[in-house]
Design a protein around this motif. Sequence first.
Motif, short mmCIF file in Angstrom:
data_model
loop_
_atom_site.label_atom_id
_atom_site.label_comp_id
_atom_site.label_asym_id
_atom_site.label_seq_id
_atom_site.Cartn_x
_atom_site.Cartn_y
_atom_site.Cartn_z
N ARG A 47 0.83 -1.21 0.00
CA ARG A 47 0.00 0.00 0.00
C ARG A 47 0.86 1.26 0.00
O ARG A 47 0.44 2.30 -0.50
CB ARG A 47 -0.94 -0.02 1.20
N MET A 79 -3.64 -1.70 -9.42
CA MET A 79 -3.66 -2.56 -8.25
C MET A 79 -4.87 -3.49 -8.28
O MET A 79 -5.94 -3.12 -8.71
CB MET A 79 -3.69 -1.69 -6.99
N PHE A 81 -7.10 -5.72 -5.64
CA PHE A 81 -7.31 -5.79 -4.20
C PHE A 81 -7.76 -7.18 -3.77
O PHE A 81 -8.29 -7.95 -4.55
CB PHE A 81 -8.37 -4.77 -3.78
N GLN A 82 -7.54 -7.45 -2.47
CA GLN A 82 -7.91 -8.75 -1.93
C GLN A 82 -9.42 -9.00 -2.08
O GLN A 82 -9.85 -10.09 -2.40
CB GLN A 82 -7.51 -8.84 -0.47
N SER A 83 -10.21 -7.95 -1.84
CA SER A 83 -11.66 -8.10 -1.96
C SER A 83 -12.12 -7.85 -3.40
O SER A 83 -13.30 -7.76 -3.65
CB SER A 83 -12.35 -7.11 -1.03
N ALA A 85 -12.64 -5.39 -4.99
CA ALA A 85 -13.10 -4.00 -5.09
C ALA A 85 -13.66 -3.69 -6.47
O ALA A 85 -13.42 -2.64 -7.04
CB ALA A 85 -11.97 -3.03 -4.74
N VAL A 86 -14.42 -4.63 -7.01
CA VAL A 86 -15.13 -4.39 -8.27
C VAL A 86 -16.33 -3.51 -7.95
O VAL A 86 -17.02 -3.75 -6.97
CB VAL A 86 -15.57 -5.73 -8.88
N PHE A 87 -16.55 -2.46 -8.76
CA PHE A 87 -17.63 -1.52 -8.44
C PHE A 87 -18.99 -2.16 -8.69
O PHE A 87 -19.32 -2.49 -9.83
CB PHE A 87 -17.49 -0.24 -9.27
N PRO A 88 -19.80 -2.33 -7.64
CA PRO A 88 -21.05 -3.09 -7.80
C PRO A 88 -22.10 -2.35 -8.63
O PRO A 88 -23.03 -2.99 -9.10
CB PRO A 88 -21.53 -3.29 -6.36
N ALA A 132 -22.77 -8.48 -9.24
CA ALA A 132 -23.59 -9.36 -8.40
C ALA A 132 -23.99 -10.63 -9.15
O ALA A 132 -24.34 -11.63 -8.55
CB ALA A 132 -24.83 -8.62 -7.92
N ARG A 146 -9.32 -5.00 -15.13
CA ARG A 146 -9.42 -3.57 -14.88
C ARG A 146 -8.05 -2.97 -14.60
O ARG A 146 -7.75 -1.85 -15.02
CB ARG A 146 -10.36 -3.34 -13.68
N ALA A 147 -7.21 -3.73 -13.90
CA ALA A 147 -5.86 -3.24 -13.62
C ALA A 147 -4.98 -3.32 -14.86
O ALA A 147 -4.20 -2.41 -15.13
CB ALA A 147 -5.25 -4.05 -12.47
N ASP A 158 -2.69 -7.63 -4.11
CA ASP A 158 -2.79 -7.91 -2.68
C ASP A 158 -3.62 -9.18 -2.49
O ASP A 158 -4.84 -9.12 -2.50
CB ASP A 158 -3.44 -6.72 -1.97
#
Lengths: 350, 279
Positions: A47, A79, A81-83, A85-88, A132, A146-147, A158
């Motif tokens: 980070r 980057m 992310f572990q989650s 972080a795709v925009f819902p 979803a 996306r990255a 991450d």
Amino acid sequence: MAGIRMQGIVKTFGKTTAIKEISLEVKDGEFLVLLGPSGCGKTTLLRCIAGLETVDAGRIFIGDRDVTDLPPRHRNIAMVFQSYAVFPHMTVRSNIGFGLRMKRVPKPQLERRVQEGAALLALEPFLDRYPAQLSGGQRQRVAVARALVMDAPVLLMDEPLSNLDALLRLQARADLKRLHREVKRTTVYVTHDQVEAMSMGDRIAVMREGVIEQCEPPMQLYTNPASQFVGGFIGSPPMNFLRGRTKAGAFEGEGFSLPMDGSRVEDGRELLLGIRAEQIRFGERGVPARVQVVEPLGATALVTVLVGKVPVKVDAPVNTTVRPDQNVSLAFEPADIRWMDATTGAALAH
Amino acid sequence: MTAVAAARSPRMNARTWDRVLIYGSAILLALWVLVPFYLIFLSAFSRPNDVFTYPKPLLPTDLSTETMQTFLNSTGVFASVINSIAVAVLTIVISLAFGAPAGYALARFTFRGRQAVQLVILASKMFPVAILSIPLAVAFLRLGLYDNVLGIALVHSAMALPFVVLVTAGVFAGVSNELEEAAMTLGCSRLTAFLRVALPLALPGLAAAAIFTFVISWNEVFASSILTLRQRTLPALVLFALQQSPLYFKFAGGFFMVMPAIVFIFFMRRYLLNLWGGR
């Protein structure tokens, strides 16, 4: 294209020091893995490179540029992310194109690059779906696409596979490795899974309590761990350690004595004998031990024996004849032994 | 036929019972809310004299707009409706403008005294308006805010703010910080990351906060009565006229008070029930 250079990075959160003066260089196009147990500072370091955390001391360079004081968007990084972080609230298409839209890339070019990114990760059938409506593995691929479409020279990841189930993880691991070979971005990859690190990294930096213990190619790390911690963290099963003391050119352990080649080590020093499970054979002579458990694993059998009270793992052929409670002798080549200092855990030079 | 099938399959039977229970409770709850509305509606749309007929016809056989017309044409009603709407909209704007950033800060940042701030926000609800109203009236007279739409909106904002702050804090806490960080690595500044990612995702929650604020303001009668003389809001006017007015007038007033809230919620419903990606 660009490498990353970190000089004396320090990061504290209140009273806890997450990173204690780390200097590290990642070469252009290299796949570097930051490996360590949770809380070792690996994600914090990533980070810091991304610019999501500000460092307390030290400088970070990406390529020739000092990016220490730049916000993430000016660092030329992408980057995952572990989650994920795709925009819902956006379709897969909008998600992949988000960064390009922010950069005001002209529409035809944007659409072409989104198509390419989607193709690279086999996402074309899902472009108009919402996150979803995707599975975990598909969402992970959206995050990677996306990255990637950002065409940033540095890619930061991450723990991108930690939320996938075991089978999917194997597949995604191979996919990521293939992608790296195709796109050749400088990649920093954070994980706590040593198998992932071994299989993917050009080099692995093993971290512990905010410090890099060792940073070397996977096999170097495996065969020549710089410390007891690295030997115990890398490899499955981890390296075995037997405690003992030097005496007249020999290593005296609990109930056994081994000659040590040469007289490099002074008498009376506490040492650890490190040996990998697959380098131990059951022989006629050697370290006496008692078999505790035999676990057939298919290709091999994992045998746990007790040397004194210390459990030692032995990789035996699956047709091994040893049985629990049997007394055996452990034999191994002197060249395979890694000596460590018993108090510091650091490996002795050999 | 269905009875036979049900008897043959006990699982089916249990499921049917589940449904009966669920739908039964739902219908009961709906009746609980709707019956008073319906009675008010009946009385508001019958002839003024029919209000007293007993037993009441449960079906609207004899609808008339006479009562509503009398109500709407009586002096001050139209102006007070405009006032009420103006006050409610101003209240929403003010309390969201101040409450949403506060909620965002509480959700995103850990800072010294964060707990204390949360407590103080709630503690502000401890002061009863009844006690505050006299000094408030005096202060408003001095500031020129007395008998003024803005003045009431300020009071209503003060009443709504604790709720708005806590509700929006919950809403923003529900939007993962990693989403904003991802946007920042993709070329957004902190502000654009907020506007493009956190805000759209928080919209349903913010809409709920807005509805709540609207209802608080629209129904608030005490401060509005004390702080106004001619610029009455609707509840203040109805309260003022309650003693002097006939029963049918009260029903009409009641119906008219309920209507905007229902219409408002009807349009906001989309935001409340919308789940991203679901159809």
